[in-house]
Design an enzyme around this catalytic site. Sequence first.
Site, PDB file in Angstrom:
ATOM      1  NE  ARG A 117       9.934   3.408  -1.696  1.00 38.58           N
ATOM      2  CZ  ARG A 117      10.689   3.551  -0.464  1.00 38.58           C
ATOM      3  NH1 ARG A 117      11.523   5.123  -0.621  1.00 38.58           N
ATOM      4  NH2 ARG A 117      11.609   3.041   0.138  1.00 38.58           N
ATOM      5  CB  CYS A 163       1.151   4.241   9.264  1.00 38.21           C
ATOM      6  SG  CYS A 163       0.539   6.319   9.015  1.00 38.21           S
ATOM      7  N   PRO A 185       0.743  -0.796   0.008  1.00 39.01           N
ATOM      8  CG  PRO A 185       0.172  -1.025   1.738  1.00 39.01           C
ATOM      9  CD  PRO A 185       0.962  -1.828   0.695  1.00 39.01           C
ATOM     10  CD  GLN A 233      -1.848  -0.722   5.699  1.00 43.97           C
ATOM     11  OE1 GLN A 233      -2.146   0.994   4.828  1.00 43.97           O
ATOM     12  NE2 GLN A 233      -1.269  -1.388   5.446  1.00 43.97           N
ATOM     13  CG  ASN A 288       7.440  -3.605   1.983  1.00 40.60           C
ATOM     14  OD1 ASN A 288       7.561  -2.826   3.075  1.00 40.60           O
ATOM     15  ND2 ASN A 288       7.509  -4.023   0.735  1.00 40.60           N
ATOM     16  N   GLY A 289      10.422  -3.993   1.441  1.00 38.52           N
ATOM     17  CA  GLY A 289      11.372  -2.456   1.944  1.00 38.52           C
ATOM     18  C   GLY A 289      12.376  -3.387   0.661  1.00 38.52           C
ATOM     19  CG  ASP A 290      15.002  -0.110   0.497  1.00 37.25           C
ATOM     20  OD1 ASP A 290      13.951   1.338   0.477  1.00 37.25           O
ATOM     21  OD2 ASP A 290      16.113   0.527   0.699  1.00 37.25           O
TER      22      ASP A 290
HETATM   23  C1  LIG Z   1       3.607   7.493  -0.614  1.00 36.19           C
HETATM   24  C2  LIG Z   1       3.888   6.195   0.622  1.00 36.19           C
HETATM   25  C3  LIG Z   1       2.673   5.692   1.091  1.00 36.19           C
HETATM   26  C4  LIG Z   1       3.043   5.205   1.954  1.00 36.19           C
HETATM   27  N1  LIG Z   1       1.390   4.584   2.151  1.00 36.19           N
HETATM   28  C5  LIG Z   1       1.450   3.412   2.954  1.00 36.19           C
HETATM   29  C6  LIG Z   1       0.056   2.993   3.897  1.00 36.19           C
HETATM   30  O1  LIG Z   1      -0.903   3.276   3.467  1.00 36.19           O
HETATM   31  N2  LIG Z   1       0.532   1.798   4.526  1.00 36.19           N
HETATM   32  C7  LIG Z   1       1.350   1.175   4.601  1.00 36.19           C
HETATM   33  O2  LIG Z   1       1.299  -0.265   5.681  1.00 36.19           O
HETATM   34  N3  LIG Z   1       2.271   1.479   4.453  1.00 36.19           N
HETATM   35  C8  LIG Z   1       2.632   2.734   3.392  1.00 36.19           C
HETATM   36  N4  LIG Z   1       3.441   2.989   3.159  1.00 36.19           N
HETATM   37  C9  LIG Z   1       4.765   2.153   2.906  1.00 36.19           C
HETATM   38  C10 LIG Z   1       5.258   0.979   2.240  1.00 36.19           C
HETATM   39  O3  LIG Z   1       4.091   0.346   1.873  1.00 36.19           O
HETATM   40  C11 LIG Z   1       6.001   0.030   1.891  1.00 36.19           C
HETATM   41  O4  LIG Z   1       6.074  -0.236   3.324  1.00 36.19           O
HETATM   42  C12 LIG Z   1       7.311   0.258   2.058  1.00 36.19           C
HETATM   43  O5  LIG Z   1       7.476   1.742   0.743  1.00 36.19           O
HETATM   44  C13 LIG Z   1       8.430   0.070   1.935  1.00 36.19           C
HETATM   45  O6  LIG Z   1       8.821  -0.959   0.448  1.00 36.19           O
HETATM   46  P1  LIG Z   1       9.389   0.266  -0.449  1.00 36.19           P
HETATM   47  O7  LIG Z   1      10.758   0.058  -0.594  1.00 36.19           O
HETATM   48  O8  LIG Z   1       9.064  -1.378  -1.416  1.00 36.19           O
HETATM   49  O9  LIG Z   1       8.391   1.107  -1.460  1.00 36.19           O
HETATM   50  C14 LIG Z   1       3.970   4.108   2.012  1.00 36.19           C
HETATM   51  C15 LIG Z   1       4.903   4.360   1.713  1.00 36.19           C
HETATM   52  C16 LIG Z   1       5.131   5.205   1.244  1.00 36.19           C
HETATM   53  C17 LIG Z   1       6.471   5.990  -0.220  1.00 36.19           C
END
Ligand SMILES: Cc1cc2nc3c(=O)[nH]c(=O)nc-3n(C[C@H](O)[C@H](O)[C@H](O)COP(=O)(O)O)c2cc1C
Length: 367
Positions: free
Chosen positions: A225, A99, A14, A69, A200-202
Site C-alpha cells: 500500500r 490469504c 501483490p 503469484q 513486509n508490512g506497513d
Molecule cells: C487490496 C489488497 C490486496 C492484496 N492482495 C494480495 C494478493 O493478491 N496476494 C498476497 O499475497 N497478498 C495480498 N495482499 C497483502 C499485501 O501483499 C501485503 O502483504 C500487505 O498489504 C502488507 O503490506 P503493506 O502494508 O506494504 O501493504 C493484499 C493487500 C491488500 C491491501
Amino acid sequence: MGTLALESNLFLSPLAGYTNLPFRLVIREVGGVDLCTTDLVNARSLLEQNPKALKLIETNDDDRPLAVQLFGGVPEEMRDAALYLESIGISAIDINMGCPVRKVVKTGGGSAMMTELDKTQNLVRGMVDALKIPVSAKMRLGWDDDNITAPDLARALEDAGVAAIFVHGRTRAQGFEGTVKLSGIRQVVEAVNSVPVVGNGDITSPEAAKHMFEETGCAGVSVGRGAFYNPWIFKHTQHFIESGELLPEPTFEERIHVLRRHYDLMIKIFGENRGSIMFRKVAPWYAKRFGPTKPFNKAIVQISTREDFERVLNGYIEWRERFTDSNGKLLPQYELTPMVASFMNEPESAVEKRKAIPVPKGPVEVW
Ligand SMILES: Cc1cc2nc3c(=O)[nH]c(=O)nc-3n(C[C@H](O)[C@H](O)[C@H](O)COP(=O)(O)O)c2cc1C
C-alpha cells in the site's frame, strides 16, 4: 533469488485488484524496484485459460522481471500452472500462503497452507523440482498468536528448495489491525539457513524500510500500500540506504505527472471506458498526499472517459490553488504530516495524528 540476479532488494507486494500491468509499469518507470509480482491467480483458472486469469498475467517486455503469484491446494495444478508460466517467459513463481479469504482457503491454498506443513512442503517440492525458474512463498506470521508457524514453515520450505520467503509481519487473525511485529519477521530470518527472507508490512517511508532491515536482518523488503501513496518509495529508499540522505517528498506536480501516466497506461491496456472505471479506485490513493481533495474524490469516482478525467483533474488543480502560496506549496495549515509506519517509535504529536493505512473495501479487507 535462486537463479535470478536482481538489481534491487526492494519488491512490490501483490495487491489483488491493483498490481496490474499499468501499476507495475508506473512503479518501474519511477524506479528502485526490480522484481514485481502480479495479483494472486487461481492455478486451476489459469490451466483452464480463463480469460480473467489470463488478463491478470498480462505483461510486456518493459515489465521484467515478473513473478506471478499462484494460489491453490492441488499439487499437480500448481505445478502445471507454474510450468505454463515458465513456458511463456515469466521470471519467477510466488505461492500465496497468506490469504485468509474463504474463496482461497477452501481450495486448500492461501493461509490454509500455513497450517499443514508436510502437505505444503510436498506441494512446493513438486513445483521446485519441475521448474527451472525460482519459486518463492508469501506468508503471514501464522494463523493467530497461538499458532506462529512461519519459522517452521520457512524452514520446511527452505528444505523444499524455495528461492525466497516473503513474510508479512502480522497473523491471519490480525487482518490489518495492530502493529507489524518485527520480532516475528526476525524469527523467520533466524529460522532459515541461507534462503533470503523479505520483510513486509506497513512500510510507508524510506526510514521505515531501513528500520525493518536493521531490526529483522531481512535480505529485502516488500512494499504494497505504501507504493500507492508514494510510487517513489523504492527509489527514495534505495537512495536513503546508500547515501543516508532523505530525498524530499515528490511535489504536487510530480505526483500529477505520475497519476496522468498511470491513467494513460490504464486506458491503453484496459480500454477507455474500463480503464477509466478502474481508475476510480486508484486516483483517491494518489490524492491522499495532495492536501485538500474533497471535490476531487467526489468527482473522480464518476469518470468513464478521458474527457471526464481531464475535466475533473484540471478543475481540481485550479480549485487547489486557493490552498497554496505563490510557489504552489501548500499553506502551513494544510501541510500533511509525514507517514509513519506502525512499528516505528513515533513522537507523541505524531501518534495523535497518525491514522492506520486504510485498506480498500471488499473481500480483501482481512488479507
Ligand atoms: C487490496 C489488497 C490486496 C492484496 N492482495 C494480495 C494478493 O493478491 N496476494 C498476497 O499475497 N497478498 C495480498 N495482499 C497483502 C499485501 O501483499 C501485503 O502483504 C500487505 O498489504 C502488507 O503490506 P503493506 O502494508 O506494504 O501493504 C493484499 C493487500 C491488500 C491491501
